[in-house]
Design an enzyme around this catalytic site. Structure first.
Site: not given
Ligand code: 4NP
Length: 148
Positions: A8, A11, A13-15, A119
């Protein structure tokens, strides 16, 4: 399929959820497949998953609290057989970084009409994480069904 990498953006939340669901499935079915997750960005390098991802996975009997975020490297493109992105922006980032197209897949292709896994990070509500968990769990299980 010997190895699978979920990707994702952050790294956190989702992955990590996809990795946790896959690890549980692999354990329960005695499979020998290695699994990992990472982000296309390194904003959260070394951090644990976000609290709502830890919470929702715990509610489903999966512990992802020890995970540490990391960013993808070019080595990952060689090392993993199956690289699974959570949304279209992850796909385009991975292609720009040189990910081989034949290894690249989108999680939502596996039973969710090729949808992006949204997300939930920027939405505070836990409900969003429950929806995302359901979607991720279903698609990850479908990957194993398809490639067993
Ligand atoms: P993820 O979510 O891609 O599902 O881990 C996110 C968490 C934080 C950010 C972007 C995506 N960020 O830019 O801080």
């Amino acid at each position: 399929m010997k190895s699978i990498l979920f990707v994702c953006l952050g790294n956190i939340c989702r992955s990590p959820l996809a990795e946790g669901v896959a690890r549980e499935f692999i354990k329960n079915h005695n499979l020998s497949i290695s699994v990992d997750s990472c982000g296309t960005g390194d904003y959260h390098k070394g951090e644990n998953p976000c609290p709502n991802s830890i919470k929702v996975s715990k509610q489903h009997g999966i512990d992802i609290a020890q995970h540490r975020a990391r960013a993808i490297t070019k080595e990952d493109f060689k090392k993993f057989d199956f690289i699974v992105a959570l949304d279209d922006s992850n796909i385009s980032n991975l292609l720009k970084m040189g990910c081989p197209t034949e290894k690249l897949h989108k999680l939502g292709f596996f039973g969710y009409d090729n949808q992006d896994v949204p997300d939930p990070y920027f939405f505070d509500r836990f409900e969003g994480f429950e929806k995302v968990f359901t979607m991720i769990e279903s698609c990850v299980h479908n990957i194993f069904k398809e490639f067993k």
